[in-house]
Design a protein around this motif. Structure first.
Motif, short mmCIF file in Angstrom:
data_model
loop_
_atom_site.label_atom_id
_atom_site.label_comp_id
_atom_site.label_asym_id
_atom_site.label_seq_id
_atom_site.Cartn_x
_atom_site.Cartn_y
_atom_site.Cartn_z
N LEU A 1 13.96 -5.84 9.00
CA LEU A 1 13.53 -7.20 8.68
C LEU A 1 13.22 -8.02 9.93
O LEU A 1 12.27 -8.77 9.96
N PHE A 2 14.06 -7.88 10.94
CA PHE A 2 13.79 -8.67 12.14
C PHE A 2 13.68 -7.80 13.39
O PHE A 2 14.04 -8.20 14.48
N THR A 3 13.16 -6.58 13.21
CA THR A 3 12.82 -5.77 14.38
C THR A 3 11.32 -5.43 14.33
O THR A 3 10.55 -5.93 15.11
N SER A 4 10.94 -4.59 13.33
CA SER A 4 9.51 -4.30 13.21
C SER A 4 8.82 -5.39 12.41
O SER A 4 7.60 -5.47 12.37
N PHE A 5 9.62 -6.23 11.72
CA PHE A 5 9.11 -7.35 10.94
C PHE A 5 8.11 -6.84 9.91
O PHE A 5 8.40 -5.89 9.19
N ASN A 6 6.93 -7.40 9.85
CA ASN A 6 5.96 -6.96 8.85
C ASN A 6 4.57 -7.35 9.30
O ASN A 6 4.39 -8.17 10.19
N ASP A 7 3.59 -6.73 8.69
CA ASP A 7 2.21 -7.05 8.99
C ASP A 7 1.45 -6.66 7.73
O ASP A 7 1.61 -5.56 7.23
N ASN A 8 0.69 -7.56 7.19
CA ASN A 8 0.01 -7.25 5.93
C ASN A 8 -1.26 -6.44 6.17
O ASN A 8 -1.98 -6.11 5.23
N PHE A 9 -1.54 -6.10 7.41
CA PHE A 9 -2.74 -5.32 7.70
C PHE A 9 -2.38 -4.11 8.52
O PHE A 9 -1.30 -4.02 9.08
N LEU A 10 -3.33 -3.17 8.56
CA LEU A 10 -3.07 -1.93 9.26
C LEU A 10 -2.92 -2.17 10.76
O LEU A 10 -3.76 -2.82 11.38
N ASN A 11 -1.83 -1.67 11.31
CA ASN A 11 -1.63 -1.78 12.74
C ASN A 11 -1.01 -0.48 13.23
O ASN A 11 -0.05 0.01 12.66
N THR A 12 -1.56 0.10 14.28
CA THR A 12 -0.98 1.34 14.79
C THR A 12 -0.46 1.14 16.20
O THR A 12 -0.09 2.09 16.88
N ASP A 13 -0.41 -0.11 16.63
CA ASP A 13 0.10 -0.40 17.96
C ASP A 13 1.60 -0.69 17.87
O ASP A 13 2.01 -1.70 17.31
N MET A 14 2.40 0.23 18.45
CA MET A 14 3.85 0.13 18.31
C MET A 14 4.43 -1.10 19.01
O MET A 14 5.59 -1.43 18.81
N SER A 15 3.65 -1.76 19.86
CA SER A 15 4.21 -2.92 20.55
C SER A 15 3.96 -4.21 19.75
O SER A 15 4.27 -5.29 20.21
N GLN A 16 3.37 -4.05 18.56
CA GLN A 16 3.12 -5.21 17.69
C GLN A 16 3.98 -5.10 16.43
O GLN A 16 4.45 -4.02 16.11
N PRO A 17 4.17 -6.22 15.72
CA PRO A 17 4.88 -6.14 14.44
C PRO A 17 4.21 -5.11 13.54
O PRO A 17 2.99 -4.95 13.58
N MET A 18 5.00 -4.40 12.75
CA MET A 18 4.44 -3.30 11.98
C MET A 18 4.97 -3.32 10.56
O MET A 18 6.13 -3.62 10.32
N ALA A 19 4.10 -2.98 9.60
CA ALA A 19 4.53 -2.94 8.21
C ALA A 19 5.34 -1.67 7.95
O ALA A 19 5.14 -0.66 8.60
N SER A 20 6.28 -1.74 7.03
CA SER A 20 6.96 -0.54 6.56
C SER A 20 7.00 -0.65 5.05
O SER A 20 6.86 -1.75 4.50
N LEU A 21 7.18 0.49 4.38
CA LEU A 21 7.20 0.45 2.92
C LEU A 21 8.31 -0.46 2.42
O LEU A 21 8.12 -1.25 1.50
N THR A 22 9.48 -0.36 3.07
CA THR A 22 10.63 -1.09 2.55
C THR A 22 10.48 -2.60 2.70
O THR A 22 10.74 -3.34 1.75
N VAL A 23 10.06 -3.05 3.88
CA VAL A 23 9.93 -4.49 4.07
C VAL A 23 8.77 -5.04 3.23
O VAL A 23 8.87 -6.12 2.64
N THR A 24 7.68 -4.24 3.12
CA THR A 24 6.57 -4.65 2.27
C THR A 24 7.05 -4.80 0.83
O THR A 24 6.72 -5.78 0.14
N MET A 25 7.85 -3.83 0.40
CA MET A 25 8.40 -3.86 -0.95
C MET A 25 9.20 -5.15 -1.17
O MET A 25 9.04 -5.83 -2.18
#
Lengths: 280, 286
Positions: free
Chosen positions: A213-237
Motif C-alpha cells: 500500500l505504501f511502498t509500490s503504491f499504485n498506478d492506474n496505467f501501465l508502468n514497467t519502470d521499477m523506480s516509479q510507483p507500480m500497480a499490483s493486482l492486490t492494491v488495484t483490487m
C-alpha cells in the motif's frame, strides 16, 4: 437414566455440535469461494488481459497494468528472496545444525513468518520510500522479499534435514569437499521439497496487499519502470473494490479471481510435488 | 582450490543467515528511530489519549488499540469453538473418504489472500449486518466476524494437526475400554494435545491482531471508542493502511511509526509465547 445412557447421549450431542460447526465453517468458506468464482468468471474477458486501466465509466478498462506490475514486483522479489532464503536455509541445516546461532535464527524466522506484514511496509517506507522521495516498484519488491525470506529459509532448512545423513557421509567418504556434497548430493536429494517450499513461499507472498500500500503504491496505467510507483493486482483490487464505480468493482472481482486461481494452483502444485516425492 | 571454495561457500551462507537476524534487529531500530519524535512529543500519553486529530497535530492511540483488542477478541470468541468443532470433526468423526478432501480444502482456504475475505465482507456481509443491526453496516462487529472467518481455516488446520499428534494406540486403548468418541476426545486427545491446541489458538490470535486487509474494508477507520459494536471503529493496522500514504507532517508520520512499532512488539510477544511456551518446534525426520 443410567450412567452409560448419559454418556451416549452426551456423545451424540457433542458429535452433532462439532459436525454442525464443521458444516457452518465449511459453508461460510464455500460461500466466499462461490462468490469469488461467480463474480470472477462474470467479470473475466479477453480485454482484461489486453487493456490497461481506464477511468471509471469507460467500458474498455482492463487489468494489464496490474498483471504486469504484479509479475515484475514478484519476479524481482523472488530473484533475490529465493536464492538468499535457500542459502540461509542451507547454512542452518548443513553448517549451523543445533548451534545456538542456528536455533536463534530458526526461532526469529518462525516469528517473522507470522508477524504483521503491514509493519514490513512501514519499515520499507522508512528505508526506501522516504529517502528516495517517492513510492517505487523497488520498494514493493523489497517488502515482498523480506516477507518471503523467512518462509523459504525455514522450509529449505526442514527439507534439507530430511536428506539422510548416510548420503552425505557416502559422498564425504569419496573425498568430496563439503560444498560439492551440498550442491550435488543434498540439493539433489531435497529438490522436490525445496521446490515446494519456494512455491508455497511465493504463493504466500502473492496475496500480500498491506506491505504494498505504501511502498509500490499504485498506478492506474501501465508502468514497467521499477523506480516509479507500480500497480499490483492486490492494491488495484483494494482500490477498485472500495471505489463507488460499478465497472471498477467488477474489475476488482476479476483481479481477485485471477489472483486466487494463481495462488491455489501454486499450492496444489506444491502438494503434488510432495506427494510424488513420498510416493517414490 | 576446493578448500577455498568450501570456505567461501560456508561463510557466504553463514553471512546470509546472520543477515536475517540483523534484518529483524534493523526493522526494530528503524521503527524506533522514526517513532522518536512522537515518543518525545506525547510520551506515555500516546497510549492513553483518545483523541486522534491530524489537523491539530494531536495523536492518541487508544481508539486504535481498543479496536484491535475488541475486534480480535470478537474474532477469537467466534472462531475458537468453530475451529475446535471442525478439528474434532476432521480427526474423529469424518469418514476417511471425506476427511482428506475437507481437510485439504480447509488448508487451501487458509492460503486465500486476506484481501479477498475483506472484499467478500464489504460486498456481501456489510449489507447483512446493516439489515440486522441498522447503521451503515461498517462496524467493529463486522470486522470481528470477517476476521473470525478469515482465521478459521488456519486455526482449524493447526488445531487438527495438534490433535492428530495423539498416538493411535492411546485412542484405541480408550475405545477398547468402551469409551465414546466424546470420551476419547475429552479424556485422551485434549489432555494429550493441550499445549499444541492452546498454542495454535495463540498463534492464530497473533495473526489476527496484525491482520490488515480483511478488516480494512469493513471497519471504517473512525477514531472513536464506542461500546456499541455496530458503530464504525479502527484498529492499529486499519489506521496504518488508511493513513500512511497520506500523512503530511513529521509528527503524523512519527505517530504512525509508533503505531507500527507497537503492533510489531505486540504480535512478536504473542507469537513468541505461542511458539516457545506451547509449541516446541518439531523437527521433521527426527
Amino acid at each position: 437414566m443410567t450412567h452409560t445412557q448419559k454418556r451416549i447421549i452426551t456423545n451424540k450431542i457433542v458429535m452433532f455440535l462439532s459436525t454442525l460447526s464443521a458444516l457452518v465453517g465449511i459453508s461460510f468458506l464455500l460461500w466466499i469461494l462461490s462468490i469469488l468464482v461467480i463474480n470472477g468468471i462474470d467479470a473475466l474477458s479477453m480485454t482484461i488481459f489486453t487493456n490497461g486501466g481506464a477511468p471509471p465509466g469507460n467500458e474498455n478498462g482492463g487489468l494489464k497494468h496490474a498483471l504486469i506490475g504484479q509479475l515484475m514486483l514478484f519476479a524481482y522479489a523472488s530473484l533475490f528472496g529465493v536464492p538468499l532464503g535457500i542459502l540461509a536455509g542451507t547454512y542452518l541445516s548443513e553448517y549451523g545444525l543445533k548451534s545456538k546461532l542456528a536455533e536463534t535464527i530458526r526461532d526469529i524466522s518462525d516469528i517473522m513468518m507470522s508477524a504483521p506484514s503491514i509493519v514490513i511496509g512501514a519499515f520499507v517506507y522508512a528505508i526506501v520510500v522516504a529517502p528516495s522521495g517517492q513510492f517505487s516498484g523497488w520498494a514493493g519488491s523489497i517488502a515482498l522479499m523480506i516477507i518471503m525470506l523467512p518462509i523459504i529459509l525455514r522450509t529449505t532448512d526442514d527439507m534439507l534435514q530430511l536428506v539422510p545423513s548416510t548420503l552425505r557421509e557416502a559422498a564425504f567418504a569419496l573425498g568430496a569437499p563439503k560444498y560439492k556434497v551440498i550442491i550435488q548430493v543434498v540439493y539433489r536429494g531435497a529438490k522436490a521439497g525445496v521446490l515446494t517450499g519456494v512455491l508455497l513461499g511465493v504463493a504466500r507472498v502473492a496475496g500480500e496487499t498491506a506491505p504494498l500500500l505504501f511502498t509500490s503504491f499504485n498506478d492506474n496505467f501501465l508502468n514497467t519502470d521499477m523506480s516509479q510507483p507500480m500497480a499490483s493486482l492486490t492494491v488495484t483490487m483494494y482500490n477498485y473494490a472500495t471505489s463507488p464505480y460499478e465497472d471498477w468493482q467488477k474489475l476488482g472481482w476479476a483481479a481477485a479471481f485471477i489472483l486466487s486461481m494463481f495462488i491455489l494452483t501454486l499450492n496444489i502444485l506444491g502438494r503434488l510435488f510432495l506427494l510424488k516425492k513420498r510416493g517414490k | 582450490m576446493s578448500a577455498i571454495i568450501d570456505k567461501i561457500f560456508a561463510n557466504a551462507t553463514k553471512f546470509i543467515a546472520i543477515g536475517v537476524l540483523l534484518l529483524v534487529a534493523w526493522i526494530f531500530t528503524v521503527l524506533f528511530e522514526h517513532s522518536l519524535e512522537s515518543i518525545e512529543a506525547f510520551g506515555f500519553s500516546f497510549l492513553t489519549e483518545t483523541k486522534w486529530a491530524p489537523n491539530l497535530e494531536k495523536f492518541g492511540a487508544l481508539p486504535a488499540i481498543y479496536g484491535s483488542v475488541v475486534s480480535t477478541f470478537l474474532a477469537m470468541i467466534l472462531a475458537v469453538p468453530l475451529a475446535i468443532g471442525v478439528a474434532i470433526f476432521l480427526s474423529e468423526i469424518a469418514h476417511s473418504k471425506i476427511k482428506t478432501p475437507v481437510g485439504v480444502s480447509i488448508e487451501l482456504l487458509a492460503a486465500i489472500p486476506s484481501v479477498i475475505y475483506g472484499m467478500w465482507g464489504l460486498f456481501y456481509f456489510v449489507p447483512i449486518i446493516r439489515d440486522i443491526f441498522g447503521g451503515i453496516g461498517i462496524s467493529m462487529l463486522t470486522a470481528g466476524i470477517v476476521l473470525s472467518i478469515m482465521i478459521l481455516p488456519f486455526m482449524a488446520a493447526v488445531t487438527r494437526d495438534a490433535m492428530n499428534t495423539t498416538p493411535d494406540i492411546l485412542k484405541e486403548s480408550a475405545y477398547a475400554l468402551g469409551g465414546t468418541k466424546w470420551d476419547v476426545v475429552k479424556d485422551i486427545i485434549i489432555p494429550y494435545a493441550k499445549a499444541g491446541i492452546i498454542g495454535s489458538f495463540i498463534l492464530a490470535l497473533g495473526r489476527a491482531i496484525g491482520e490488515t486487509m480483511a478488516v480494512t474494508f469493513v471497519m471504517g477507520n473512525v477514531h472513536k471508542i464506542s461500546a456499541d459494536l455496530t458503530q464504525p471503529a479502527t484498529s492499529i493496522p486499519v489506521t496504518l493502511a488508511n493513513e500512511f500514504a497520506e500523512a503530511d507532517s513529521g509528527l503524523y508520520y512519527s505517530s504512525l511509526f509508533e503505531l507500527s512499532l507497537l503492533l510489531l512488539v505486540i504480535s512478536f510477544t504473542i507469537i513468541s509465547i505461542a511458539k516457545f511456551y506451547f509449541l516446541r518446534r518439531k523437527r521433521i525426520g527426527q
